[in-house]
Write a protein that holds these residues in place. Structure first.
Motif, PDB file in Angstrom:
ATOM      1  N   ALA A  17       0.635  -1.122  -0.165  1.00 16.02           N
ATOM      2  CA  ALA A  17      -0.155   0.370  -0.196  1.00 16.02           C
ATOM      3  C   ALA A  17       0.790   0.622   0.417  1.00 16.02           C
ATOM      4  CB  ALA A  17      -1.024  -0.114   1.124  1.00 16.02           C
ATOM      5  N   PRO A  18       0.632   1.590  -0.791  1.00 16.58           N
ATOM      6  CA  PRO A  18       1.191   3.426  -0.666  1.00 16.58           C
ATOM      7  C   PRO A  18       1.218   4.329   0.718  1.00 16.58           C
ATOM      8  CG  PRO A  18      -0.760   4.239  -1.065  1.00 16.58           C
ATOM      9  CD  PRO A  18      -0.680   2.454  -1.464  1.00 16.58           C
ATOM     10  N   GLU A  21      -1.815   6.003   2.119  1.00 16.60           N
ATOM     11  CA  GLU A  21      -2.844   5.222   3.067  1.00 16.60           C
ATOM     12  C   GLU A  21      -3.014   4.645   4.312  1.00 16.60           C
ATOM     13  OE1 GLU A  21      -4.481   2.676  -0.440  1.00 16.60           O
ATOM     14  OE2 GLU A  21      -4.210   4.466  -1.367  1.00 16.60           O
ATOM     15  N   GLN A 274       6.397   4.162  -4.546  1.00 14.39           N
ATOM     16  CA  GLN A 274       5.923   4.512  -5.116  1.00 14.39           C
ATOM     17  C   GLN A 274       4.397   4.186  -4.435  1.00 14.39           C
ATOM     18  OE1 GLN A 274       6.533   3.324  -9.237  1.00 14.39           O
ATOM     19  NE2 GLN A 274       8.398   4.057  -9.255  1.00 14.39           N
ATOM     20  N   ASP A 275       3.991   2.498  -5.237  1.00 15.22           N
ATOM     21  CA  ASP A 275       2.942   2.492  -4.220  1.00 15.22           C
ATOM     22  C   ASP A 275       2.637   1.074  -3.170  1.00 15.22           C
ATOM     23  OD1 ASP A 275       3.746   0.420  -6.534  1.00 15.22           O
ATOM     24  OD2 ASP A 275       1.735  -0.696  -6.858  1.00 15.22           O
ATOM     25  N   LEU A 276       4.424   1.349  -3.194  1.00 18.39           N
ATOM     26  CA  LEU A 276       4.635   0.068  -1.820  1.00 18.39           C
ATOM     27  C   LEU A 276       4.824   1.063   0.084  1.00 18.39           C
ATOM     28  CD1 LEU A 276       6.764  -2.869  -3.296  1.00 18.39           C
ATOM     29  CD2 LEU A 276       4.148  -2.251  -2.873  1.00 18.39           C
ATOM     30  N   THR A 277       4.739   0.341   0.986  1.00 18.85           N
ATOM     31  CA  THR A 277       5.588   1.342   1.438  1.00 18.85           C
ATOM     32  C   THR A 277       6.425   0.242   2.652  1.00 18.85           C
ATOM     33  OG1 THR A 277       3.847   2.367   1.740  1.00 18.85           O
ATOM     34  CG2 THR A 277       5.407   2.082   3.845  1.00 18.85           C
TER      35      THR A 277
END
Length: 313
Positions: A17-18, A21, A274-277
């Motif tokens: 998840a980004p 979020e 990006q879309d990862l944490t």
């Protein structure tokens, strides 16, 4: 009877998840989906993750610490970007002094790293080659300062560096400092308002700064009020200029138990990719075996037979 030693062990995870979020409820809900890097092995741990995506690969750079030498190097772990399957690991930066917190980023077509090197008394900029396996020291951004966890961001045409200073009384856990420069390579100047924050519950940087949707600078910070790296919070900078720094804590509060039940004692990195944490979580071990390990290390030092440090290849 010797008191049982306390030993911190960290593990690195990839949250699907980004960062924008994430809150406590979201992290707990995603816990079963977090992908964890392989175990570092006996008396070692991985921490301080930063990531880059290149083609079909996700590259995760970490501090790799070994209690047998009390020394850390920087490792690069490669995973498939599509399904986060782990592929390989390699030591990419090793020095005679301790290295950690390898913030990696791209700028003007090149890839750079700013690892923590407080023992060397400097903040150094390294440039990577296309393979991301070889890193050349470019220059010192700050010198003659024991800087911890330097975190850089370009904002409104200027570069900004958030950091802590190692010192007595756990200074690095309670003070946030700031420097600025007209360009990445400097010249860097300490902000006139330093320290810009003094608060053990949220001062030391805890990951890559990033921009919120409205352009405000967001900085993850460590909460060490109960234990070192016990949790992660967030600061939102409404104003960041040479004349004024205005910020406020958000309501974010993330702990290790939210992500992994067997590492409930800390969460001290929250790094956007990006879309990862990327995160790390901590467990505290109180085994007496650590005392024997320390005695062996001291004996090697006394008799002039130190354990060799890892080398880059």
């Amino acid at each position: 009877m010797f008191k049982r030693p306390r030993t911190d062990f960290w593990q690195v995870g990839i949250v699907p998840a980004p960062i924008a979020e994430l809150d406590a409820a979201r992290l707990q809900a995603l816990a079963p989906s977090i992908v964890w890097l392989p175990s570092a092995g006996p008396w070692r741990y991985l921490a301080d993750p930063f990531g880059l995506r290149r083609g079909d690969a996700l590259h995760v750079f970490v501090e790799a610490f070994d209690y047998r030498t009390k020394h850390a190097v920087i490792e690069r772990h490669e995973l498939s970007a599509a399904d986060l399957q782990w592929r390989s690991q390699r030591t990419v930066l090793a020095r005679p002094f301790h290295l950690s917190y390898p913030q990696v980023f791209e700028h003007e077509g090149a890839t750079f790293m700013v690892p923590e090197s407080a023992q060397a008394g400097e903040v150094a900029l390294y440039r990577g080659d296309d393979s991301l396996n070889h890193w050349q020291r470019e220059c010192a951004l700050l010198s003659d300062l024991p800087v911890a966890d330097a975190s850089l961001i370009e904002h409104q045409g200027r570069w900004w560096m958030f950091f802590s200073l190692v010192g007595k009384g756990a200074r690095d856990q309670r003070e946030l400092h700031l420097a600025h420069a007209p360009a990445l390579t400097g010249p860097w100047t300490l902000h006139a308002g330093n320290p810009i924050r003094v608060d053990r519950s949220g001062a030391r940087p805890a990951g890559r700064p990033f921009h919120a949707a409205d352009g405000a600078v967001m900085l993850p910070v460590q909460d060490s009020s109960q234990t070192y790296g016990g949790a992660t919070r967030m600061l939102r900078f409404e104003q960041l200029s040479l004349e004024r720094v205005q910020y406020a804590p958000t309501g974010l509060f993330l702990q290790g138990a939210m992500a992994r039940a067997d590492h409930p004692d800390g969460l001290h990195t929250l790094s956007a990719c990006q879309d990862l944490t990327l995160i790390d979580v901590k467990r505290i071990d109180r085994s007496r075996a650590k005392q024997w390990l320390d005695l062996k290390r001291r004996a090697r030092r006394l008799f002039g037979r130190p354990q060799p440090l890892p080398q880059t290849v």
